[in-house]
Design a protein around this motif. Structure first.
Motif, mmCIF file in Angstrom:
data_model
loop_
_atom_site.group_PDB
_atom_site.id
_atom_site.type_symbol
_atom_site.label_atom_id
_atom_site.label_comp_id
_atom_site.label_asym_id
_atom_site.label_seq_id
_atom_site.Cartn_x
_atom_site.Cartn_y
_atom_site.Cartn_z
ATOM 1 N N ASP A 182 39.082 6.863 6.540
ATOM 2 C CA ASP A 182 39.794 5.586 6.553
ATOM 3 C C ASP A 182 38.747 4.482 6.488
ATOM 4 O O ASP A 182 37.884 4.378 7.369
ATOM 5 N N VAL A 183 38.823 3.681 5.440
ATOM 6 C CA VAL A 183 37.794 2.676 5.176
ATOM 7 C C VAL A 183 38.410 1.280 5.229
ATOM 8 O O VAL A 183 39.446 1.024 4.609
ATOM 9 N N ARG A 184 37.773 0.403 5.978
ATOM 10 C CA ARG A 184 38.158 -1.013 6.004
ATOM 11 C C ARG A 184 36.901 -1.816 5.735
ATOM 12 O O ARG A 184 35.872 -1.589 6.370
ATOM 13 N N ALA A 185 36.960 -2.734 4.806
ATOM 14 C CA ALA A 185 35.760 -3.480 4.443
ATOM 15 C C ALA A 185 36.098 -4.922 4.115
ATOM 16 O O ALA A 185 37.226 -5.233 3.710
ATOM 17 N N PHE A 186 35.116 -5.787 4.275
ATOM 18 C CA PHE A 186 35.260 -7.190 3.888
ATOM 19 C C PHE A 186 33.864 -7.789 3.790
ATOM 20 O O PHE A 186 32.874 -7.204 4.252
ATOM 21 N N ILE A 187 33.770 -8.947 3.178
ATOM 22 C CA ILE A 187 32.490 -9.642 3.021
ATOM 23 C C ILE A 187 32.573 -10.981 3.744
ATOM 24 O O ILE A 187 33.570 -11.697 3.626
ATOM 25 N N THR A 188 31.525 -11.286 4.478
ATOM 26 C CA THR A 188 31.476 -12.563 5.185
ATOM 27 C C THR A 188 30.285 -13.384 4.712
ATOM 28 O O THR A 188 29.338 -12.870 4.112
ATOM 29 N N ASP A 189 30.359 -14.658 5.006
ATOM 30 C CA ASP A 189 29.232 -15.567 4.793
ATOM 31 C C ASP A 189 28.346 -15.467 6.035
ATOM 32 O O ASP A 189 28.787 -15.800 7.148
ATOM 33 N N THR A 198 28.231 -18.589 8.403
ATOM 34 C CA THR A 198 29.432 -19.036 9.124
ATOM 35 C C THR A 198 30.239 -17.883 9.713
ATOM 36 O O THR A 198 31.083 -18.088 10.577
ATOM 37 N N ASP A 199 29.988 -16.664 9.226
ATOM 38 C CA ASP A 199 30.728 -15.459 9.619
ATOM 39 C C ASP A 199 32.180 -15.494 9.150
ATOM 40 O O ASP A 199 33.006 -14.714 9.607
ATOM 41 N N ASP A 200 32.506 -16.396 8.240
ATOM 42 C CA ASP A 200 33.865 -16.456 7.702
ATOM 43 C C ASP A 200 34.052 -15.389 6.622
ATOM 44 O O ASP A 200 33.157 -15.159 5.794
ATOM 45 N N VAL A 201 35.226 -14.743 6.617
ATOM 46 C CA VAL A 201 35.523 -13.735 5.609
ATOM 47 C C VAL A 201 35.786 -14.422 4.273
ATOM 48 O O VAL A 201 36.530 -15.403 4.192
ATOM 49 N N ILE A 202 35.156 -13.925 3.221
ATOM 50 C CA ILE A 202 35.336 -14.480 1.883
ATOM 51 C C ILE A 202 36.672 -14.040 1.322
ATOM 52 O O ILE A 202 37.012 -12.858 1.348
ATOM 53 N N GLU A 203 37.438 -14.999 0.819
ATOM 54 C CA GLU A 203 38.781 -14.721 0.321
ATOM 55 C C GLU A 203 38.759 -13.673 -0.793
ATOM 56 O O GLU A 203 37.942 -13.727 -1.705
ATOM 57 N N GLY A 204 39.681 -12.714 -0.695
ATOM 58 C CA GLY A 204 39.803 -11.684 -1.717
ATOM 59 C C GLY A 204 38.888 -10.503 -1.534
ATOM 60 O O GLY A 204 38.894 -9.577 -2.346
ATOM 61 N N SER A 205 38.083 -10.517 -0.430
ATOM 62 C CA SER A 205 37.099 -9.444 -0.262
ATOM 63 C C SER A 205 37.580 -8.318 0.640
ATOM 64 O O SER A 205 36.845 -7.349 0.844
ATOM 65 N N SER A 206 38.768 -8.417 1.195
ATOM 66 C CA SER A 206 39.242 -7.398 2.138
ATOM 67 C C SER A 206 39.848 -6.217 1.399
ATOM 68 O O SER A 206 40.609 -6.391 0.443
ATOM 69 N N VAL A 207 39.505 -5.023 1.844
ATOM 70 C CA VAL A 207 40.081 -3.808 1.280
ATOM 71 C C VAL A 207 40.261 -2.803 2.415
ATOM 72 O O VAL A 207 39.399 -2.639 3.268
ATOM 73 N N THR A 208 41.423 -2.142 2.440
ATOM 74 C CA THR A 208 41.715 -1.099 3.416
ATOM 75 C C THR A 208 42.346 0.059 2.682
ATOM 76 O O THR A 208 43.344 -0.118 1.982
ATOM 77 N N LYS A 209 41.755 1.239 2.821
ATOM 78 C CA LYS A 209 42.328 2.386 2.133
ATOM 79 C C LYS A 209 41.905 3.683 2.811
ATOM 80 O O LYS A 209 40.902 3.745 3.509
ATOM 81 N N SER A 210 42.712 4.704 2.578
ATOM 82 C CA SER A 210 42.394 6.055 3.024
ATOM 83 C C SER A 210 41.920 6.827 1.806
ATOM 84 O O SER A 210 42.585 6.834 0.776
ATOM 85 N N VAL A 211 40.750 7.449 1.917
ATOM 86 C CA VAL A 211 40.128 8.113 0.774
ATOM 87 C C VAL A 211 39.964 9.593 1.074
ATOM 88 O O VAL A 211 39.369 9.961 2.092
ATOM 89 N N ASN A 235 27.334 -10.821 3.414
ATOM 90 C CA ASN A 235 27.297 -9.800 4.457
ATOM 91 C C ASN A 235 28.449 -8.818 4.220
ATOM 92 O O ASN A 235 29.604 -9.134 4.483
ATOM 93 N N LEU A 236 28.159 -7.637 3.692
ATOM 94 C CA LEU A 236 29.174 -6.606 3.472
ATOM 95 C C LEU A 236 29.322 -5.777 4.737
ATOM 96 O O LEU A 236 28.363 -5.163 5.208
ATOM 97 N N ILE A 237 30.525 -5.754 5.285
ATOM 98 C CA ILE A 237 30.806 -5.015 6.520
ATOM 99 C C ILE A 237 31.835 -3.933 6.225
ATOM 100 O O ILE A 237 32.884 -4.204 5.632
ATOM 101 N N VAL A 238 31.522 -2.719 6.639
ATOM 102 C CA VAL A 238 32.397 -1.578 6.374
ATOM 103 C C VAL A 238 32.674 -0.846 7.676
ATOM 104 O O VAL A 238 31.746 -0.479 8.402
ATOM 105 N N ASN A 239 33.942 -0.624 7.965
ATOM 106 C CA ASN A 239 34.350 0.167 9.124
ATOM 107 C C ASN A 239 34.869 1.500 8.609
ATOM 108 O O ASN A 239 35.767 1.528 7.773
ATOM 109 N N ILE A 240 34.305 2.609 9.088
ATOM 110 C CA ILE A 240 34.639 3.925 8.559
ATOM 111 C C ILE A 240 35.080 4.831 9.698
ATOM 112 O O ILE A 240 34.417 4.908 10.736
#
Length: 449
Positions: free
Chosen positions: A341-348, A351-364, A390-395
């Motif tokens: 199960d992967v959850r990922a997003f990119i932040t600045d 500012t640590d703000d999530v960049i719009e359109g960068s969120s993805v959540t999926k089961s692989v 800053n690419l952050i991935v939760n696995i």
């Protein structure tokens, strides 16, 4: 009443068991095929054909069935499902019993519908993966429309991208007439649509005639203009060859006399205002090269343990503008098929703000022996030159392979991607030390340059 078959007796009087020396999957398959001990009957499809099953087994696989059979308002009699075809429902049940499914272009939409109806996420993902990987010019519009109906945004974006890149062939396919008005508009308003404008017009004409039939309206120019509405102004008539416009567009009467005169005046005198029509040709899809930046040179010498809800990440920058398609992750350390199960997003990072359109959540589902697997964002993300991301991935999943090397910058031709040590994120716990500039997860980044 469901008839239960008795086990057969051998010539010595003992029970000849169909369960003997069989796996659980084989026993379940047999019990479904031979209707052994079934206790529920479905009436399926327009012809209301009977399909028997086992309440307990299908309830284990589906929370919807569990509520249907064991909830407060449990169903007692036959279950009628008129909107699902008999063969589709049988394939669906076979998957519930055995995890086995064989899908093709004729069955995948039905299987997607029934998997969503009964909330069987694993089958739904298989259907979406099939649709995403087997798209053609003939069925891209159908896939776009179904993705729109089911709210599958990622598949919708992929179908739209395919259509824009293969515009001429897609617009000439019969699938255009299956589009709803909203999806038709999405296509014909796109600047990136790869086609000549005459194909756009002819597709709109075909769509308008089909829409009239679906709405039980006569195919008159008034009705066709009415079903198309303001979308007719998305066709770039001012770019047409004048002879084609006079011979093919004018006779359809889809344009008012005022609109025709305005377009013809613009053709004679290009400085004449042609608004609300667009007098410029489409730019088409800008062809870009896909580049995969590999962070590590050592792939198999390490083993990471993923901790639940821990964030792994890397900060990177690029030396020129490009689009980020997605990233790569390592497959299982042990050579077994595994689910992540992967959850990922990119932040600045500033500012640590999530960049719009960068969120993805999926089961692989990752096949045994897979070294790396790709995870794509819903759409390519445009990145700026020399800006840090800053690419952050939760696995979540079993232990995986990790990489190691000392490559703080990777070059592909004139394109350079630089990596920097990650930092704490307010979106999760402290980033795992395994993911660093020279060791860890996230082995690759995928760009369009």
């Amino acid at each position: 009443m469901t008839t239960r078959k008795r086990p057969r007796l051998s010539q010595w009087g003992s029970v000849k068991s169909w369960q003997r020396e069989e796996s659980i999957t084989q026993c379940l398959r047999y019990s479904l095929q031979k209707k052994v001990l079934t206790d529920v009957t479905f009436k399926v499809g327009r012809e209301q054909k009977s399909v028997q099953a086992h309440r307990l087994i299908i309830s284990i696989r589906s929370g919807v069935f569990e509520a249907m059979f064991y909830g407060l308002l449990a169903e007692q009699g036959e279950i009628v499902i008129p909107e699902v075809e008999h063969d589709i429902f049988e394939q669906f049940l076979r998957y519930l019993y055995t995890d086995d499914v064989t899908m093709d272009g004729a069955s995948v939409m039905g299987l997607l519908y029934v998997s969503k109806k009964y909330d069987v996420k694993t089958l739904e993902q298989k259907c979406l993966a099939y649709l995403s990987s087997s798209m053609t010019s003939d069925d891209a519009c159908v896939i776009l429309e179904q993705a729109h109906v089911f709210g599958e945004q990622e598949l919708k974006e992929k179908a739209l991208t395919f259509i824009l890149e293969n515009g001429d062939a897609v617009l000439k396919s019969s699938g255009v007439t299956d589009l709803c008005h909203e999806c038709l508009v999405k296509i014909i308003q796109a600047e990136e649509l790869e086609t000549d404008e005459q194909s756009v017009f002819e597709a709109v004409v075909a769509w308008s005639e089909s829409a009239c039939r679906k709405q039980n309206k006569g195919i008159t120019h008034e009705n066709r203009r009415q079903v198309i509405g303001e979308a007719i102004k998305l066709v770039r008539f001012p770019t047409f060859d004048q002879k084609y416009f006079v011979k093919n567009v004018v006779p359809t009467n889809l344009l008012s006399d005022t609109e025709k005169l305005k377009i013809l005046a613009h053709c004679v005198c290009p400085d004449e205002n042609v608004s609300p029509f667009n007098g410029k040709k489409r730019i088409g899809v800008i062809r870009q090269e896909k580049i995969i930046i590999q962070r590590f040179t050592i792939k198999d010498n390490y083993c990471c343990t993923f901790f639940t809800d821990k964030d792994y990440g890397i900060i990177f920058s690029i030396n020129q503008g490009a689009s980020l398609l997605g990233f790569q992750l390592y497959g299982p350390y042990k050579r077994t098929t595994s689910n992540y199960d992967v959850r990922a997003f990119i932040t600045d990072p500033t500012t640590d703000d999530v960049i719009e359109g960068s969120s993805v959540t999926k089961s692989v589902l990752v096949a045994a022996g897979t070294t790396t697997y790709d995870v794509e964002f819903p759409r390519p993300l445009k990145l700026s030159k020399d800006k840090r991301y800053n690419l952050i991935v939760n696995i979540k999943g079993p232990n995986s392979r990790c990489g190691g090397s000392d490559r703080s910058a990777v070059k592909n031709g004139s394109f350079v991607c630089s990596f920097f040590k990650c930092q704490e994120s307010k979106h999760g716990n402290k980033l795992c030390s395994w993911t660093d500039v020279d060791v860890g997860q996230i082995p690759g980044l995928m760009f369009l340059v």
